[in-house]
Design a protein around this motif. Structure first.
Motif, PDB file in Angstrom:
ATOM      1  N   GLU A 455       0.827  -1.255  -0.106  1.00 45.01           N
ATOM      2  CA  GLU A 455       0.010   0.076  -0.171  1.00 45.01           C
ATOM      3  C   GLU A 455       0.877   1.103  -0.114  1.00 45.01           C
ATOM      4  OE1 GLU A 455      -4.385   1.112   1.884  1.00 45.01           O
ATOM      5  OE2 GLU A 455      -3.098  -0.695   2.781  1.00 45.01           O
ATOM      6  N   LYS A 456       0.483   2.375  -0.764  1.00 44.52           N
ATOM      7  CA  LYS A 456       1.246   3.434  -0.820  1.00 44.52           C
ATOM      8  C   LYS A 456       0.329   4.550  -0.518  1.00 44.52           C
ATOM      9  CE  LYS A 456       4.466   1.659  -4.374  1.00 44.52           C
ATOM     10  NZ  LYS A 456       4.970   2.164  -5.843  1.00 44.52           N
ATOM     11  N   ILE A 457       1.193   5.545  -0.213  1.00 40.56           N
ATOM     12  CA  ILE A 457       0.424   7.055   0.195  1.00 40.56           C
ATOM     13  C   ILE A 457       0.398   7.916  -1.077  1.00 40.56           C
ATOM     14  CG2 ILE A 457       0.724   9.005   1.428  1.00 40.56           C
ATOM     15  CD1 ILE A 457       1.827   7.321   3.647  1.00 40.56           C
ATOM     16  N   ASP A 458      -0.613   8.587  -1.274  1.00 39.12           N
ATOM     17  CA  ASP A 458      -0.652   9.495  -2.367  1.00 39.12           C
ATOM     18  C   ASP A 458      -0.099  10.885  -1.793  1.00 39.12           C
ATOM     19  OD1 ASP A 458      -1.052  11.233  -4.505  1.00 39.12           O
ATOM     20  OD2 ASP A 458      -3.120  10.461  -4.807  1.00 39.12           O
ATOM     21  N   LEU A 459       1.027  11.294  -2.024  1.00 35.57           N
ATOM     22  CA  LEU A 459       1.652  12.445  -1.333  1.00 35.57           C
ATOM     23  C   LEU A 459       1.179  13.642  -2.193  1.00 35.57           C
ATOM     24  CD1 LEU A 459       5.294  11.059  -0.928  1.00 35.57           C
ATOM     25  CD2 LEU A 459       3.666  11.477   0.785  1.00 35.57           C
ATOM     26  N   ALA A 460       0.322  13.553  -3.456  1.00 30.24           N
ATOM     27  CA  ALA A 460      -0.005  14.624  -3.816  1.00 30.24           C
ATOM     28  C   ALA A 460      -1.337  15.401  -3.426  1.00 30.24           C
ATOM     29  CB  ALA A 460      -0.503  14.367  -5.522  1.00 30.24           C
ATOM     30  N   ARG A 461      -1.952  14.396  -2.579  1.00 31.39           N
ATOM     31  CA  ARG A 461      -3.079  14.663  -1.700  1.00 31.39           C
ATOM     32  C   ARG A 461      -3.010  15.118  -0.554  1.00 31.39           C
ATOM     33  NH1 ARG A 461      -6.536   9.473  -2.773  1.00 31.39           N
ATOM     34  NH2 ARG A 461      -8.311  10.492  -1.977  1.00 31.39           N
ATOM     35  N   LYS A 462      -3.951  16.100  -0.018  1.00 37.41           N
ATOM     36  CA  LYS A 462      -3.911  16.445   1.350  1.00 37.41           C
ATOM     37  C   LYS A 462      -4.463  15.536   2.320  1.00 37.41           C
ATOM     38  CE  LYS A 462      -5.146  20.285   4.198  1.00 37.41           C
ATOM     39  NZ  LYS A 462      -5.871  21.655   4.288  1.00 37.41           N
ATOM     40  N   ILE A 463      -3.238  15.273   3.256  1.00 39.36           N
ATOM     41  CA  ILE A 463      -3.862  14.110   4.206  1.00 39.36           C
ATOM     42  C   ILE A 463      -4.949  14.585   5.247  1.00 39.36           C
ATOM     43  CG2 ILE A 463      -1.546  12.917   4.130  1.00 39.36           C
ATOM     44  CD1 ILE A 463      -1.162  14.140   6.835  1.00 39.36           C
ATOM     45  N   LYS A 464      -5.598  13.742   5.739  1.00 43.69           N
ATOM     46  CA  LYS A 464      -7.020  14.132   6.698  1.00 43.69           C
ATOM     47  C   LYS A 464      -6.322  15.074   7.755  1.00 43.69           C
ATOM     48  CE  LYS A 464     -10.464  12.046   6.690  1.00 43.69           C
ATOM     49  NZ  LYS A 464     -11.787  11.971   5.861  1.00 43.69           N
ATOM     50  N   SER A 465      -6.974  16.271   7.690  1.00 44.28           N
ATOM     51  CA  SER A 465      -6.831  17.326   8.672  1.00 44.28           C
ATOM     52  C   SER A 465      -8.104  17.100  10.121  1.00 44.28           C
ATOM     53  CB  SER A 465      -6.844  18.444   8.305  1.00 44.28           C
ATOM     54  OG  SER A 465      -8.351  18.907   7.687  1.00 44.28           O
ATOM     55  N   VAL A 466      -7.706  17.451  10.991  1.00 46.61           N
ATOM     56  CA  VAL A 466      -8.784  17.547  12.038  1.00 46.61           C
ATOM     57  C   VAL A 466      -9.217  18.815  12.207  1.00 46.61           C
ATOM     58  CG1 VAL A 466      -9.052  17.340  14.627  1.00 46.61           C
ATOM     59  CG2 VAL A 466      -7.396  15.793  13.360  1.00 46.61           C
TER      60      VAL A 466
END
Length: 625
Positions: A455-466
């Protein structure tokens, strides 16, 4: 007996309460005053700590009987006091650094912070509405909890006397450590003095970090900092195998015997864990007492050894996933590059997201039958390398084994509020990005080939913020910026010795033993206006171990004061935060119900929170670290 009705209103909460006459309270107060006065005279007058406090608060009154100098002013001539920071001889002839005089604003803030009645009705979590808008009053109520300890008046009186007698432990007052408990190479040197770090003085004390002056803006890396006592050091073995970056351990050694025992183990650890730096802390007599384990002091000692841009503070009983260090590096570097492209001020001037907190999801490995010794607990890991899941796929498998023999969200069975805002159940399904677009992992038997792909992370997308905190008891483990980059020179503060002040706060050392010592940092970051986001794919997991001595003391509410002391300190700490940071106007709001029955627009999960509170609240036991 109380009449059933007073002024036409009923007061059911007063039933059974004994109202003490004013005269009786006056007499009790005078007795306590006389007892303190007799002790003071027997000891030869006021101690130095009391005099310093009076000098700060009421200097005119303190020197009202001093002889007048030639100018007509008191405290002149032979009675002149040196300015703050001057040297003076103590009773044994040693030269000690005097405590810097506190600013008048700090005194006023402290007085204002003690007013626990400030604030108002329930509000909607809007930061612009002041102290209550960020939930300080609610936080204080929740901090006390359903199981908050109510001490009897006699115990309170004894506690007040004890605090006056032991005023050397108050913030800002020098505490001399006994030479006998320093490492051997320092025992023949003069006794050292050290200020206890607290919210009241941590920004005034000289910088003591190891941050390099030439740290490049593009040099993004993370140090793991932890602490433990000698009997728990073996819990760190698996972390050494999994964490690829530097590790700093503050090691608590209770006596000379433990110091010698560690000396015999040190070479083995250097060979087994070359990325590990160990900082032995030889306990003082006071720190060896039950419930006095200096957890936040040890954390701060570790923080002062950090030389990287970022730091991840983790307790030694957690183990990281094998990819945690790499994932943190990937996310931080991607975010840093994005900030540079967008010309973000935080990226350019403050060294890359100075007020970003990256949440690492926390889980817990359960056993149906608790292990009794650390060696017995370690046997599970030694016999099965996947007992503590290494990857997110392994964690998903572990959570399917149930809450008796599998993995659960950390403390979700006794302190659900502690990590609920992370929404780990959704996180496990791959909900890692702000756009909400994700596919749940396929785990059917016929899809093994697809499931086996990395599994890989899509670094171009903004990760979940709180966007908001579900509960004010939320206390995640976070990665934060620690050392500033050399490109942020106009923001760098250096001490006289060239040491650099870190960009994040220290832990408040008034918290010790067990309880509230980690959530105080979460609250501090929140009041400072930190933005929180959730790390994708990687995690930490709590490994089984016997109950710590500090927690046993915490749970012994009948025979020990620790629970009461920490429960009392935390609301005071929150008031101090509110006064220091303008009511917390920049703090992330809470996902609470708005006035008029409307839900905070930032809280789509609000209904679930209310429902869950109704189901679980009766069984919640406060267990904040």
């Amino acid at each position: 007996t109380l009449p059933p009705d007073l002024d036409g209103r009923n007061y059911p909460s007063l039933k059974g309460i004994r109202l003490r006459p004013i005269q009786e309270l006056k007499e009790e107060t005078m007795k306590r005053y006389d007892a303190m006065k007799n002790r003071r005279h027997a000891a030869g007058g006021y101690d130095a700590a009391v005099l310093e406090t009076l000098e700060d608060l009421v200097p005119d009154w303190l020197h009202r009987n001093d002889p007048l100098g030639e100018s007509g002013d008191r405290n002149s001539g032979d009675n002149d006091k040196e300015d703050a920071g001057a040297k003076e001889d103590d009773e044994e002839g040693r030269v000690a650094e005097t405590v810097p005089r506190r600013d008048a604003n700090v005194v006023n803030e402290k007085k204002a912070g003690d007013n626990s009645d400030s604030g108002g009705d329930d509000v909607d979590g809007n930061p612009e509405e002041g102290i209550d808008a960020i939930g300080v009053d609610d936080d204080i109520d929740e901090a006390r909890g359903d199981d908050a300890i109510q001490e009897q008046p006699e115990q309170n009186a004894n506690k007040a006397d004890a605090e006056l007698e032991h005023s050397d432990a108050k913030p800002g007052v020098e505490v001399a450590h006994d030479d006998a408990f320093f490492p051997k190479e320092r025992r023949n040197q003069p006794a050292e003095t050290r200020h206890q770090r607290s919210l009241q003085n941590m920004y005034d004390l000289p910088p003591s970090s190891s941050c390099p002056a030439d740290l490049s803006q593009d040099d993004i890396s993370t140090t793991l900092v932890t602490q433990c006592s000698l009997n728990r050091v073996d819990l760190l073995v698996e972390t050494c195998n999994r964490w690829g970056g530097p590790i700093v351990l503050s090691l608590f050694l209770a006596n000379e015997e433990e110091e010698e025992e560690w000396s015999g183990k040190q070479s083995n650890w250097e060979e087994m864990c070359p990325q590990l730096t160990v900082l032995p802390h030889i306990a003082t007599a006071e720190e060896r007492e039950d419930g006095a384990y200096p957890v936040n002091l040890l954390r701060n000692i570790g923080l002062d050894a950090v030389k990287t841009s970022h730091v991840f503070m983790m307790d030694v009983d957690f183990i990281p996933s094998v990819d945690l260090h790499a994932t943190i590096g990937d996310v931080l570097n991607a975010r840093h590059k994005m900030q540079k492209v967008e010309g973000d001020k935080g990226g350019d001037d403050n060294g890359g997201g100075a007020r970003d907190a990256l949440i690492v999801p926390a889980f817990e490995r359960k056993l149906s039958k608790p292990c009794q010794t650390i060696a017995q607990c370690q046997r599970y890991i030694n016999e099965d390398s996947n007992f503590i899941p290494k990857t997110v796929d392994g964690l998903r498998d572990c959570t399917k084994k149930g809450d008796k023999e599998g993995c659960i969200v950390f403390q979700s069975d006794n302190n659900w509020e502690g990590h609920h805002t992370t929404h780990s159940e959704q996180w496990l399904k791959g909900d890692w990005y702000d756009d909400g677009d994700y596919r749940e992992p396929r785990t059917e038997a016929g899809d093994k080939k697809k499931r086996g792909r990395k599994e890989k992370i899509d670094l171009a997308r903004k990760i979940k913020s709180v966007k908001c905190f579900d509960s004010l008891r939320y206390e995640p483990w976070v990665v934060i910026r620690w050392c500033p980059s050399s490109s942020s020179s106009k923001y760098i503060e250096k001490g006289d010795d060239g040491r650099i002040r870190p960009v994040a706060p220290y832990f408040d050392e008034r918290f010790h033993g067990y309880g509230k010592n980690k959530i105080e940092m979460t609250s501090h970051l929140r009041f400072l206006g930190y933005e929180f986001s959730i790390l994708p794919m990687s995690f930490i997991i709590h490994q089984p171990h016997p109950v710590s001595k500090a927690k046993i003391v915490w749970q012994n509410v009948e025979g020990e004061d620790l629970h009461y002391d920490m429960d009392s300190l935390y609301p005071k700490f929150l008031r101090e935060l509110a006064m220091k940071y303008d009511g917390g106007k920049n703090a992330i709001p809470t996902c609470r119900k708005k006035k008029g029955g409307k839900r905070n627009k930032e809280s789509p999960q609000g209904e679930e929170v209310d429902r869950k509170k109704g189901e679980v609240r009766a069984g919640v036991k406060e267990d904040n670290r």
